[in-house]
Design a protein around this motif. Structure first.
Motif, short mmCIF file in Angstrom:
data_model
loop_
_atom_site.label_atom_id
_atom_site.label_comp_id
_atom_site.label_asym_id
_atom_site.label_seq_id
_atom_site.Cartn_x
_atom_site.Cartn_y
_atom_site.Cartn_z
N GLU A 189 0.83 -1.21 0.00
CA GLU A 189 0.00 0.00 0.00
C GLU A 189 0.86 1.26 0.00
O GLU A 189 0.52 2.27 -0.63
CB GLU A 189 -0.93 0.00 1.22
CG GLU A 189 -2.03 -1.06 1.16
CD GLU A 189 -3.01 -0.82 0.03
OE1 GLU A 189 -3.17 0.35 -0.39
OE2 GLU A 189 -3.61 -1.80 -0.46
N SER A 190 1.97 1.23 0.71
CA SER A 190 2.89 2.37 0.72
C SER A 190 3.44 2.62 -0.67
O SER A 190 3.52 3.77 -1.13
CB SER A 190 4.03 2.08 1.71
OG SER A 190 4.98 3.12 1.67
N VAL A 234 2.02 1.73 -3.55
CA VAL A 234 0.93 2.20 -4.40
C VAL A 234 0.68 3.69 -4.19
O VAL A 234 0.54 4.47 -5.15
CB VAL A 234 -0.35 1.38 -4.12
CG1 VAL A 234 -1.56 2.02 -4.81
CG2 VAL A 234 -0.18 -0.06 -4.58
N ARG A 235 0.63 4.12 -2.93
CA ARG A 235 0.38 5.54 -2.64
C ARG A 235 1.50 6.43 -3.15
O ARG A 235 1.25 7.55 -3.62
CB ARG A 235 0.17 5.74 -1.14
CG ARG A 235 -1.12 5.14 -0.61
CD ARG A 235 -1.47 5.72 0.76
NE ARG A 235 -0.44 5.43 1.75
CZ ARG A 235 -0.41 4.35 2.51
NH1 ARG A 235 -1.35 3.42 2.38
NH2 ARG A 235 0.55 4.17 3.40
N GLU A 254 1.06 6.74 -6.94
CA GLU A 254 -0.07 7.62 -7.22
C GLU A 254 0.33 9.08 -7.04
O GLU A 254 -0.02 9.94 -7.86
CB GLU A 254 -1.24 7.28 -6.29
CG GLU A 254 -1.94 5.97 -6.63
CD GLU A 254 -3.01 5.61 -5.62
OE1 GLU A 254 -3.06 6.26 -4.55
OE2 GLU A 254 -3.78 4.67 -5.89
N ALA A 255 1.08 9.38 -5.98
CA ALA A 255 1.52 10.76 -5.74
C ALA A 255 2.47 11.23 -6.84
O ALA A 255 2.39 12.38 -7.30
CB ALA A 255 2.20 10.86 -4.38
N ARG A 299 1.82 14.22 0.67
CA ARG A 299 1.57 12.87 0.16
C ARG A 299 2.82 12.00 0.24
O ARG A 299 2.74 10.80 0.52
CB ARG A 299 1.04 12.92 -1.27
CG ARG A 299 -0.33 13.56 -1.39
CD ARG A 299 -0.81 13.59 -2.82
NE ARG A 299 -1.19 12.25 -3.28
CZ ARG A 299 -1.66 11.99 -4.49
NH1 ARG A 299 -1.80 12.98 -5.37
NH2 ARG A 299 -1.99 10.76 -4.84
N CYS A 342 2.73 8.52 2.51
CA CYS A 342 2.85 7.16 1.98
C CYS A 342 3.86 6.32 2.78
O CYS A 342 3.83 5.09 2.71
CB CYS A 342 3.24 7.18 0.51
SG CYS A 342 4.95 7.65 0.19
N TRP A 399 6.96 5.64 2.42
CA TRP A 399 7.95 4.81 1.74
C TRP A 399 9.36 5.11 2.26
O TRP A 399 10.14 4.19 2.54
CB TRP A 399 7.90 5.04 0.22
CG TRP A 399 8.90 4.20 -0.52
CD1 TRP A 399 10.10 4.58 -1.01
CD2 TRP A 399 8.78 2.80 -0.82
NE1 TRP A 399 10.75 3.53 -1.60
CE2 TRP A 399 9.96 2.42 -1.51
CE3 TRP A 399 7.79 1.84 -0.58
CZ2 TRP A 399 10.16 1.10 -1.96
CZ3 TRP A 399 8.00 0.53 -1.04
CH2 TRP A 399 9.17 0.18 -1.71
#
Length: 538
Positions: free
Chosen positions: A280-281, A283-284, A287-288, A302, A306, A308
């Protein structure tokens, strides 16, 4: 099943939009069993655009009037758009791509059909780390031996045939220890640090359960590790789960090593995210990075949200802890989480890069990946089934290997002279882990690769990357052998977003990256000039 059964429409006229920096291509689009091809035609350029269908992560289709648009989001983070003439052709091509990009059978994948010029089947598959690395260990100490107790993979399906274990422990004891560890992953040698006489091991969690079971042979194995190290050596068990997670695992049959049962060993918990939170990290973050309209404040919010870079920091911090205990305290280290196939390998491989100058060479880094990821049973087929764009989010997917590559990139940025390879190699490994014409990252274990005959029926990635023309693109021209450990800073201001990966399809390179490319050209150009000059006779 024939590939032709899944191809509804073989060809159509189309225009390809490849992003803001690349001009569009117009021509004939063809769908084959493994590729999407666009032939621009003689009026523009003879070059053929090619996309491995396995690289497609998600597909979106829209139709309007007498044409349609297909958006392909790829595992290497590219976003491609195809404008196709004909509504029916658009829908048929989209369905064909969906079917062919998600085939589950390993032996029908492209590596089993790929036959490049200049390479022979079997080249570089002799790269067998346990035996090769054992010879290096044997030159430094006689406390270890190479065991083929797992010759038929019956003891541990995710270990290779041969493993390095304490010489004082026989194979029967190893078998009993394996039954006491999840998935049979008993403690094995990962790295021997000769300057301090200490070792790094990896395993899975012990199956103590709520009754707090014990295994005499497992305890004997870890006693033998300390006995084979320098006099008075102590050990740390680095658990990559939180204390609470380890306690909960005991309720379902897992657990941790009891302090009284393993004298000389102290347990430390350094929790690292894995599985769905890590995915999920990722993916976010993607997306950002794909939103060009956001303000700077929104972008920074963002990026932090996330988490990361927080995962990068935690991974590097844990690896530094293991490396410091070995280098400065002379301690032996055993790393494990639950299965021992994800965050465990992340820590052991990063710790070696920090300590071992050989792992920072081109050949040594390839051997490290073979030994600590591929041979050690990281389930690439499961973890890298999808990248950041897929709408399906199975719990077994996680970008653990990508997190490792990002940590290596951070090391290379902080120590630009100490790694023989550059960003190009890291980007290539990311791409090939998710979609590759080579067989190196296929399957989830060495046992599965043997069953699928991967080593005899596909080409090794290393044989492709080690071609002279490829080496020039992958090497660091400023490399100087550094015999010392490299200690990275993990402060927030020291860790940066890996723009060469996450922003390479949407943003032009930064001035610093352009300058680095110019340095590379200057250095390699000088080398070429010197190499072309005749050598004076003696």
């Amino acid at each position: 099943m024939e590939f032709s059964e899944l191809i509804r429409t073989g060809r159509a006229q189309a225009q390809l939009l490849r992003g803001p920096e690349a001009p569009p291509l117009r021509g004939t689009l063809c769908v084959t069993g493994h590729h999407l091809l666009l032939s621009p035609g003689p009026q523009s350029t003879p070059d053929l655009w090619l996309l491995l269908l396995r690289n497609v992560d998600s597909i979106e289709k829209r139709v309007a009037g007498d044409s349609g648009t297909i958006t392909l989001r790829c595992k290497d983070l590219r976003v491609l758009q195809l404008e196709i003439e004909g509504v029916e052709a658009t829908l048929d091509i989209a369905r064909s791509i969906e079917a062919l990009s998600s085939l589950e059978s390993v032996i029908t994948s492209f590596p089993f059909f790929y036959r490049p010029k200049g390479l022979r089947l079997g080249d570089a598959w002799h790269f067998h780390p346990p035996e090769r690395y054992y010879k290096r260990v044997a030159r430094e100490t006689d406390a270890w031996r190479l065991s083929e107790v797992n010759e038929d993979f019956s003891l541990c399906p995710s270990y290779p045939r041969a493993v390095i274990v304490p010489r004082a422990v026989d194979d029967d004891a190893l078998a009993r220890s394996a039954r006491f560890r999840q998935g049979g992953r008993f403690p094995v040698l990962s790295y021997s640090h000769s300057p301090s006489g200490t070792v790094l091991l990896r395993s899975s969690q012990p199956l103590t359960g709520p009754q707090k079971r014990r295994c005499a042979e497992d305890e004997e194995l870890l006693r033998a590790v300390l006995a084979g190290a320098r006099p008075g050596a102590r050990g740390f068990i680095l658990d990559t789960r939180s204390a609470q997670a380890a306690k909960q695992a005991r309720m379902t049959g897992g657990g941790t090593e009891a302090k009284a049962a393993y004298p000389g060993w102290k347990r430390l918990h350094r929790p690292l995210e894995r599985g769905r939170p890590l995915q999920e990290s990722f993916v976010r973050l993607v997306e950002a990075c794909g939103d060009p309209e956001q303000s700077m404040d929104r972008w920074l919010s963002r990026l932090e949200g996330c988490r990361w870079l927080a995962h990068v920091k935690e991974a590097l911090s844990t690896a530094c802890l293991a490396a410091q205990a070995m280098e400065r305290e002379g301690a032996c280290i055993l790393v494990h989480g639950a299965e021992g196939t994800d965050s465990t390998l992340l820590v052991t491989s990063l710790a070696q890069l920090i300590l071992d100058p050989m792992s920072r060479t081109m050949a040594g880094f390839q051997e490290l990946i073979e030994r600590e990821w591929i041979q050690a049973g990281h389930p690439f087929q499961l973890r890298c089934a999808h990248s950041a764009f897929s709408h399906a989010r199975p719990k077994h997917e996680a970008p653990t290997f990508l997190l490792f590559l990002d940590c290596v990139w951070q090391l290379g940025r902080q120590f630009p002279l100490s790694l023989e390879f550059g960003e190009g190699l890291l980007l290539a490994l990311f791409e090939h882990a998710y979609a590759s014409p080579f067989g190196t990252f296929l399957c989830n274990s060495e046992k599965e690769r043997c069953l699928c005959e991967v080593r005899t029926r596909t080409h090794s990635l290393w044989s492709g990357l080690n071609q002279p023309k490829e080496q020039r693109k992958l090497q660091n021209p400023l490399y100087v052998l550094n015999p010392l450990a490299i200690w990275p800073s993990v402060e927030p201001q020291s860790l940066r977003l890996w723009q060469g990966l996450f922003l390479r399809w949407t943003h032009p390179p930064e001035p610093a990256e352009v300058a680095w490319e110019k340095v590379w050209q200057i250095v390699t150009g000088k080398e070429e000039t010197e190499a072309s000059q005749p050598t004076a006779s003696a």
